[in-house]
Design an enzyme around this catalytic site. Structure first.
Site, PDB file in Angstrom:
ATOM      1  N   GLU A  85       0.665  -1.273  -0.008  1.00 32.41           N
ATOM      2  CA  GLU A  85      -0.002   0.108  -0.084  1.00 32.41           C
ATOM      3  C   GLU A  85       0.664   1.291   0.063  1.00 32.41           C
ATOM      4  O   GLU A  85       1.756   1.419   0.768  1.00 32.41           O
ATOM      5  CB  GLU A  85      -1.062  -0.152   1.076  1.00 32.41           C
ATOM      6  CG  GLU A  85      -1.730   1.226   1.248  1.00 32.41           C
ATOM      7  CD  GLU A  85      -3.058   1.267   2.385  1.00 32.41           C
ATOM      8  OE1 GLU A  85      -3.315   2.295   2.834  1.00 32.41           O
ATOM      9  OE2 GLU A  85      -3.217   0.026   2.875  1.00 32.41           O
ATOM     10  N   LYS A 274      -7.911  -0.371  10.931  1.00 32.51           N
ATOM     11  CA  LYS A 274      -6.873  -0.936   9.812  1.00 32.51           C
ATOM     12  C   LYS A 274      -5.707  -0.381   9.810  1.00 32.51           C
ATOM     13  O   LYS A 274      -4.770  -0.774   9.205  1.00 32.51           O
ATOM     14  CB  LYS A 274      -8.178  -0.852   8.526  1.00 32.51           C
ATOM     15  CG  LYS A 274      -7.539  -1.427   7.428  1.00 32.51           C
ATOM     16  CD  LYS A 274      -6.676  -0.421   6.528  1.00 32.51           C
ATOM     17  CE  LYS A 274      -6.070  -1.133   5.369  1.00 32.51           C
ATOM     18  NZ  LYS A 274      -5.205  -0.051   4.389  1.00 32.51           N
ATOM     19  N   ASP A 290       2.914 -14.831  11.483  1.00 33.93           N
ATOM     20  CA  ASP A 290       1.630 -15.164  10.970  1.00 33.93           C
ATOM     21  C   ASP A 290       0.713 -13.986  11.082  1.00 33.93           C
ATOM     22  O   ASP A 290       0.230 -13.923  12.028  1.00 33.93           O
ATOM     23  CB  ASP A 290       1.097 -16.304  11.606  1.00 33.93           C
ATOM     24  CG  ASP A 290      -0.103 -16.868  10.913  1.00 33.93           C
ATOM     25  OD1 ASP A 290      -0.855 -16.165  10.118  1.00 33.93           O
ATOM     26  OD2 ASP A 290      -0.495 -18.072  11.119  1.00 33.93           O
ATOM     27  N   HIS A 387      -1.512  10.827   0.841  1.00 29.74           N
ATOM     28  CA  HIS A 387      -1.804   9.689   0.401  1.00 29.74           C
ATOM     29  C   HIS A 387      -1.666   9.355  -1.260  1.00 29.74           C
ATOM     30  O   HIS A 387      -1.165   8.638  -2.180  1.00 29.74           O
ATOM     31  CB  HIS A 387      -3.085   8.811   0.756  1.00 29.74           C
ATOM     32  CG  HIS A 387      -3.215   7.535   0.249  1.00 29.74           C
ATOM     33  ND1 HIS A 387      -2.846   6.425   0.457  1.00 29.74           N
ATOM     34  CD2 HIS A 387      -4.236   7.024  -0.911  1.00 29.74           C
ATOM     35  CE1 HIS A 387      -3.161   5.364  -0.006  1.00 29.74           C
ATOM     36  NE2 HIS A 387      -4.003   5.819  -1.096  1.00 29.74           N
TER      37      HIS A 387
END
Length: 432
Positions: A85, A274, A290, A387
């Site tokens: 991202e 998130k 993991d 962004h």
């Protein structure tokens, strides 16, 4: 058109690709080239990657980057991050730079207990089961000694086993709830091996001493580890938050309000968390841990009070701004991919060979830094400004822009708002 296939796993990698192209990619003229161009030229290294999973046909690359300048408990770190991202690594680096002159990040491991359960059913009297469990508990631990001896030598092992009555939730359902210390290993195989031995002993002894049989349903570790906790925080006097065009008092108050909104509004909390996971997952993945287990456990923890809520918190007290996160993290720095994947080994070397506790703290800091950067943008310039400028290069690459075109358009958008349509328009105009 899709087709059923028998014995696919026995085919060679080239034969698997041939089947895939024939049945799924026949109209894609570059399919074989795309798949094979990601093969490593080092045959031994490629074989290592092939054997991580079954039916490997190629490698899937993700960017491996670093975020420097993290000061954690007065020690300087460069943090490796694996993520696709745009802006995540840049945002983390920016947060690290912001806090390096304001005391850095402070962390502590609160606890490291991990959990596993033997799930079973029993239709007899609870009192009989309780008395039997009290008698058999020492044997459960003794019979697992061949599994636990080496772990115990290093200071870990089985901490406790409890009998849990869950019959009010599900008829006849009970569990052996076991807690473990696995030190620098994530410990999944160790815990599961212990649990399966518990189940074997428990069932065998129950057949001798109980009138009603014990039926073992399954034995498995839990990825919910609310007793394997780490805390990371930053704090400074409000006036130290001052930057160009930012009133520190207003910024602090608005920042705290933004966090409180995430504490009470689940729609916001999911996106808020998130962002935290952007930082956490990137480091977890880079260090061969993991990230799916980490995600599941952390999101369960975010719901521990009955409603999904923010993982991070902030307050202002006596003129001091404090921002912190407290999360469950079960991580390892030995075993698994940590001793196999060459990039994972390098990532751990970059972090100066951390213990599992060290890695817990570093990962928590990465999550907090990412959250700080996001909230800082949201409450000041807005999230899109930074962004979209990071995303600009992705758009230019979609249009196969030349280096000259990239330079021209990047300069153009230094003073213009970046949107996909605006970039397309700029490219088309330039090419005319």
């Amino acid at each position: 058109m899709s087709a059923l296939v028998s014995g696919f796993s026995k085919l060679s990698k080239t034969e698997k690709i041939d089947w895939l192209i024939k049945n799924h990619l026949s109209t894609h003229k570059d399919a074989e080239h795309i798949l094979k161009q990601y093969w490593n030229s080092d045959d031994k290294l490629q074989q290592l990657h092939d054997e991580f999973i079954e039916n490997t046909i190629t490698n899937y690359y993700l960017p491996f980057g670093v975020a420097p300048n993290f000061v954690i408990n007065d020690k300087i770190y460069t943090i490796p991050m694996t993520i696709e991202e745009s802006s995540v690594v840049a945002a983390a680096s920016k947060a690290a730079k912001f806090w390096q002159t304001r005391g850095g990040f402070k962390t502590k491991v609160i606890s490291t207990t991990k959990i596993g359960q033997v799930h079973f059913t029993y239709k007899g009297q609870l009192q009989n089961l309780q008395e039997f469990f009290t008698t058999v508990k020492p044997q459960l631990i003794d019979d697992a000694k061949p599994i636990t001896t080496n772990m115990e030598k290093r200071g870990g092992g089985i901490l406790d086993i409890q009998l849990i009555d869950k019959t009010t939730a599900l008829d006849h359902y009970y569990q052996l709830h076991a807690t473990f210390e696995t030190l620098d290993a994530m410990g999944a195989n160790f815990i599961n091996s212990c649990l399966e031995q518990f189940a074997k002993t428990f069932k065998a002894e129950a057949e001798k001493h109980l009138a009603q049989p014990v039926d073992i349903v399954m034995s498995i570790l839990s990825n919910y580890v609310p007793e394997c906790l780490v805390r990371a925080e930053v704090s400074c006097p409000i006036e130290d938050l001052a930057e160009k065009d930012i009133n520190p008092q207003q910024f602090a108050e608005k920042f705290v309000q933004a966090v409180k909104i995430a504490e009470v509004e689940p729609y916001r909390a999911v996106t808020h968390n998130k962002g935290i996971m952007n930082g956490i997952d990137a480091v977890v993945l880079a260090t061969g841990n993991d990230f799916r287990a980490v995600e599941a456990g952390i999101h369960a923890y975010a719901s521990k009070d009955g409603q999904y809520s923010s993982l991070s918190h902030a307050n202002i007290e006596n003129g001091i701004f404090t921002f912190w996160v407290e999360i469950p993290l079960a991580l390892g720095t030995v075993g698994g991919l940590t001793s196999l994947h060459p990039l994972v080994k390098l990532a751990l070397d970059i972090l100066e060979k951390p213990s599992a506790k060290d890695l817990m703290q570093i990962v928590a800091v990465a999550g907090l830094a990412q959250n700080f950067a996001a909230l800082r943008s949201l409450t000041t310039t807005g999230i899109q400004e930074g962004h979209m400028k990071m995303h600009l290069m992705n758009i230019l690459n979609q249009f196969e822009a030349t280096n000259d075109e990239k330079e021209h358009i990047v300069n153009h958008f230094k003073t213009h708002v970046v949107t996909h349509s605006a970039v397309v328009e700029a490219i088309e105009k330039l090419r005319q």
